[in-house]
Design a protein around this motif. Structure first.
Motif, mmCIF file in Angstrom:
data_model
loop_
_atom_site.group_PDB
_atom_site.id
_atom_site.type_symbol
_atom_site.label_atom_id
_atom_site.label_comp_id
_atom_site.label_asym_id
_atom_site.label_seq_id
_atom_site.Cartn_x
_atom_site.Cartn_y
_atom_site.Cartn_z
ATOM 1 N N LEU A 111 -3.784 4.748 -8.618
ATOM 2 C CA LEU A 111 -5.037 4.536 -7.896
ATOM 3 C C LEU A 111 -4.834 4.971 -6.450
ATOM 4 O O LEU A 111 -4.197 4.264 -5.664
ATOM 5 C CB LEU A 111 -5.447 3.062 -7.942
ATOM 6 N N LEU A 138 -6.854 -6.186 -5.868
ATOM 7 C CA LEU A 138 -6.660 -4.773 -5.579
ATOM 8 C C LEU A 138 -7.758 -4.364 -4.600
ATOM 9 O O LEU A 138 -8.938 -4.666 -4.814
ATOM 10 C CB LEU A 138 -6.748 -3.931 -6.851
ATOM 11 N N VAL A 139 -7.373 -3.679 -3.549
ATOM 12 C CA VAL A 139 -8.314 -3.332 -2.490
ATOM 13 C C VAL A 139 -8.261 -1.835 -2.220
ATOM 14 O O VAL A 139 -7.178 -1.255 -2.077
ATOM 15 C CB VAL A 139 -7.975 -4.092 -1.183
ATOM 16 N N LYS A 140 -9.423 -1.219 -2.137
ATOM 17 C CA LYS A 140 -9.492 0.199 -1.802
ATOM 18 C C LYS A 140 -9.728 0.364 -0.312
ATOM 19 O O LYS A 140 -10.625 -0.258 0.264
ATOM 20 C CB LYS A 140 -10.613 0.885 -2.583
ATOM 21 N N GLY A 141 -8.907 1.192 0.331
ATOM 22 C CA GLY A 141 -9.070 1.428 1.760
ATOM 23 C C GLY A 141 -8.569 0.263 2.599
ATOM 24 O O GLY A 141 -7.859 -0.621 2.118
ATOM 25 N N GLU A 142 -8.965 0.258 3.876
ATOM 26 C CA GLU A 142 -8.504 -0.764 4.806
ATOM 27 C C GLU A 142 -9.658 -1.390 5.571
ATOM 28 O O GLU A 142 -9.560 -1.668 6.763
ATOM 29 C CB GLU A 142 -7.489 -0.170 5.789
ATOM 30 N N ASN A 159 -5.191 5.486 -2.539
ATOM 31 C CA ASN A 159 -5.752 4.720 -1.433
ATOM 32 C C ASN A 159 -6.044 3.267 -1.806
ATOM 33 O O ASN A 159 -6.933 2.632 -1.233
ATOM 34 C CB ASN A 159 -7.025 5.397 -0.906
ATOM 35 N N PHE A 160 -5.305 2.721 -2.775
ATOM 36 C CA PHE A 160 -5.468 1.316 -3.160
ATOM 37 C C PHE A 160 -4.257 0.509 -2.692
ATOM 38 O O PHE A 160 -3.157 1.040 -2.518
ATOM 39 C CB PHE A 160 -5.619 1.180 -4.676
ATOM 40 N N ARG A 214 0.852 -1.186 0.000
ATOM 41 C CA ARG A 214 0.000 0.000 0.000
ATOM 42 C C ARG A 214 0.893 1.243 0.000
ATOM 43 O O ARG A 214 1.126 1.858 1.044
ATOM 44 C CB ARG A 214 -0.927 -0.006 1.214
ATOM 45 N N GLY A 241 -0.280 6.151 -3.455
ATOM 46 C CA GLY A 241 -1.227 5.446 -4.317
ATOM 47 C C GLY A 241 -0.544 4.334 -5.098
ATOM 48 O O GLY A 241 0.688 4.288 -5.217
#
Length: 221
Positions: A72, A188-192, A74-75, A54, A58
């Motif tokens: 991207l 791929l993941v946005k945020g936590e 916050n990915f 992370r 970005g």
């Protein structure tokens, strides 16, 4: 090769569990147990069995078809092992008051023959089982994950820098092929955001080895 010069320490909240361990009972738990555990980041780790990249600025993505790159915000790029099938037995390389207090331990077992313990574990496992042992590798999620993302055994033996206080050493067991090369789920993941617990993935495997009293000793606090 497991380092021979160091001693290991297993902290217990109850004397009876320490005695059971000394008698050769070694309880391995699935990574999912620790992923879903809730104790304010002592044993709890929502990213257990998960390699996370992370970068602060970005995630930089390259589109080879269009020959362009973009970011991207916050990915994160995550590589996750089968948290249900990979089992671990966790100890520490340190004997400290901080560990005693944070693990709420009443006793600990000092392991002074690490290689012998490994040999006894392997002897008690089924022939098809995979076994690994070694110190945990701590990292910052800002660091690129190469080559960890493709190696499930390395993912299972790694953790964020925020857990360095544990100075952890792990024994890892798998009864399937889940530790094979690239046997990991990529996303791929946005945020936590934290996923809901999955109790069906919580497994324990009680391994019965020969007595460990000749290679360990009990320390009472």
């Amino acid at each position: 090769m497991v380092p021979m010069r160091h001693r290991l320490y297993k902290y217990f909240t109850n004397r009876k569990w320490a005695d059971a361990f000394l008698d050769g009972e070694i309880c391995f738990n699935s990574l999912a147990c620790f992923r879903d555990y809730e104790d304010r980041s002592v044993r709890e780790d929502k990213d257990e069995g998960n390699s996370v990249y992370r970068p602060a600025g970005g995630l930089l993505i390259t589109n080879h078809t269009q020959a362009r790159t973009f970011t991207l915000p916050n990915f994160a790029f995550e590589s996750t092992v089968n948290q249900e099938e990979v089992l671990v037995f966790c100890v520490s390389r340190s004997l400290t008051d901080e560990l005693r207090k944070r693990f709420k331990a009443v006793v600990c077992v000092e392991i002074f023959k690490i290689q012998t313990l490994c040999e006894r574990i392997k002897k008690a496992l089924p022939t098809e089982a995979t076994f690994r042992a070694g110190r945990v590798d701590y990292y910052d999620p800002n660091e690129a994950p190469n080559p960890r993302w493709a190696l499930p055994d390395q993912i299972a033996m790694s953790n964020f820098n925020s857990y360095q206080w544990q100075d952890e050493f792990r024994f890892v067991v798998c009864l399937t092929d889940a530790l094979g090369f690239e046997k990991a789920a990529l996303r791929l993941v946005k945020g936590e955001a934290r996923e809901a617990p999955k109790p069906a993935e919580h497994h324990s495997h009680l391994l019965k080895a020969r007595s460990l009293r000749d290679i360990c000793r009990l320390r009472e606090f």
